[in-house]
Design an enzyme around this catalytic site. Structure first.
Site, PDB file in Angstrom:
ATOM      1  N   HIS A  49       0.857  -1.187   0.000  1.00 57.09           N
ATOM      2  CA  HIS A  49       0.000   0.000   0.000  1.00 57.09           C
ATOM      3  C   HIS A  49       0.887   1.230   0.000  1.00 57.09           C
ATOM      4  O   HIS A  49       2.107   1.121   0.217  1.00 57.09           O
ATOM      5  CB  HIS A  49      -0.886   0.004   1.253  1.00 57.09           C
ATOM      6  CG  HIS A  49      -0.061   0.169   2.491  1.00 57.09           C
ATOM      7  ND1 HIS A  49       0.542  -0.897   3.123  1.00 57.09           N
ATOM      8  CD2 HIS A  49       0.321   1.271   3.192  1.00 57.09           C
ATOM      9  CE1 HIS A  49       1.245  -0.452   4.152  1.00 57.09           C
ATOM     10  NE2 HIS A  49       1.129   0.865   4.221  1.00 57.09           N
ATOM     11  N   HIS A 131       5.670   6.374  -0.808  1.00 54.62           N
ATOM     12  CA  HIS A 131       6.379   5.129  -1.126  1.00 54.62           C
ATOM     13  C   HIS A 131       5.553   3.901  -0.764  1.00 54.62           C
ATOM     14  O   HIS A 131       4.653   3.978   0.075  1.00 54.62           O
ATOM     15  CB  HIS A 131       7.727   5.074  -0.380  1.00 54.62           C
ATOM     16  CG  HIS A 131       7.582   4.974   1.097  1.00 54.62           C
ATOM     17  ND1 HIS A 131       7.328   6.074   1.899  1.00 54.62           N
ATOM     18  CD2 HIS A 131       7.609   3.907   1.938  1.00 54.62           C
ATOM     19  CE1 HIS A 131       7.225   5.684   3.151  1.00 54.62           C
ATOM     20  NE2 HIS A 131       7.391   4.364   3.208  1.00 54.62           N
TER      21      HIS A 131
HETATM   22  P1  2AM Z   1       6.483   2.413   6.176  1.00 57.76           P
HETATM   23  O1  2AM Z   1       5.894   1.497   5.145  1.00 57.76           O
HETATM   24  O2  2AM Z   1       7.390   3.408   5.607  1.00 57.76           O
HETATM   25  O3  2AM Z   1       7.023   1.688   7.351  1.00 57.76           O
HETATM   26  C1  2AM Z   1       1.377   1.115   8.620  1.00 57.76           C
HETATM   27  O4  2AM Z   1       2.266   0.887   9.660  1.00 57.76           O
HETATM   28  C2  2AM Z   1       1.938   2.101   7.626  1.00 57.76           C
HETATM   29  O5  2AM Z   1       2.125   3.371   8.279  1.00 57.76           O
HETATM   30  C3  2AM Z   1       3.282   1.703   7.043  1.00 57.76           C
HETATM   31  O6  2AM Z   1       3.207   1.835   5.653  1.00 57.76           O
HETATM   32  C4  2AM Z   1       4.276   2.678   7.624  1.00 57.76           C
HETATM   33  O7  2AM Z   1       5.213   3.216   6.740  1.00 57.76           O
HETATM   34  C5  2AM Z   1       3.410   3.855   7.988  1.00 57.76           C
HETATM   35  N1  2AM Z   1       4.001   4.581   9.130  1.00 57.76           N
HETATM   36  C6  2AM Z   1       4.389   5.872   9.130  1.00 57.76           C
HETATM   37  N2  2AM Z   1       4.848   6.232  10.325  1.00 57.76           N
HETATM   38  C7  2AM Z   1       4.787   5.137  11.114  1.00 57.76           C
HETATM   39  C8  2AM Z   1       5.131   4.869  12.469  1.00 57.76           C
HETATM   40  N3  2AM Z   1       5.619   5.818  13.278  1.00 57.76           N
HETATM   41  N4  2AM Z   1       4.957   3.612  12.928  1.00 57.76           N
HETATM   42  C9  2AM Z   1       4.468   2.648  12.132  1.00 57.76           C
HETATM   43  N5  2AM Z   1       4.092   2.835  10.865  1.00 57.76           N
HETATM   44  C10 2AM Z   1       4.238   4.076  10.340  1.00 57.76           C
END
Ligand code: 2AM
Length: 190
Positions: A49, A131
């Protein structure tokens, strides 16, 4: 004072774009062919996603407000082209991204992030970098392929997701989706 708020009722929520099934499958096939098996922990196809705004652990009352605000967003859809990629070794993330994100994508994320911040959901001060996470726990150097899949798809809705951890696995469930259609165009469609 006794805190009567039951924290166990909180849900781990985030706003995101889902990827069409064919795009998820294409990415997973391309990933298997272009990365070594020990590159990191691959994200399951169904979990791929693009996060717009991470909300964290949210109470039902706060989620309701955020859902109402999301429902008032009026903007048109846009295209996402995943023609960029990289590795963030500190967070252990290997990702696919966009060289030139559509204005509508940036606008939507900005709006959701500012609404979240106003509701008291901590938002990172880092700039939004759209991303799709391919691998987590990718802490060792890894050879990034020369070319991405360049998957491109039209986005006509966005969703609120719940992150659920059960039986050793994380699943992302869609709580609610909203269409991206606007009579007065506030975003470009490229
Ligand atoms: P990431 O893919 O770059 O890890 C669910 O956890 C989604 O929220 C993930 O896609 C994650 O990004 C994003 N996300 C952003 N900030 C986060 C945080 N502090 N902790 C966990 N997930 C985060």
């Amino acid at each position: 004072m006794i805190n009567t708020v039951d924290k166990t009722m909180n849900k781990r929520l985030f706003f995101a774009l889902d990827l069409p099934d064919t795009v998820q499958q294409n990415i997973v096939q391309w990933r298997a062919a272009h990365f070594p098996p020990d590159a990191g922990r691959p994200i399951a196809a169904a979990n791929l996603h693009l996060t717009l705004a991470f909300l964290g652990e949210v109470s039902q009352a706060k989620a309701q407000i955020l859902q109402q605000q999301a429902g008032r967003i009026s903007q048109s859809g846009f295209h996402v082209t995943l023609d960029d990629m990289g590795h963030w070794p500190n967070s252990g993330v290997i990702w696919l991204g966009c060289k030139n994100p559509a204005r509508g994508l940036l606008q939507l994320a900005q709006l959701l992030r500012s609404q979240a911040a106003r509701s008291g959901c901590y938002q990172t001060p880092l700039p939004f970098h759209p991303h799709v996470t391919l691998f987590r726990a990718a802490i060792r150097p890894v050879a990034i392929p020369a070319k991405t899949t360049s998957e491109s798809f039209r986005v006509d809705h966005f969703s609120l997701y719940e992150s659920v951890f059960a039986r050793g696995r994380t699943r992302y469930n869609i709580v609610q989706s909203w269409p991206l259609t606007s009579t007065h165009r506030t975003s470009d469609a490229i």
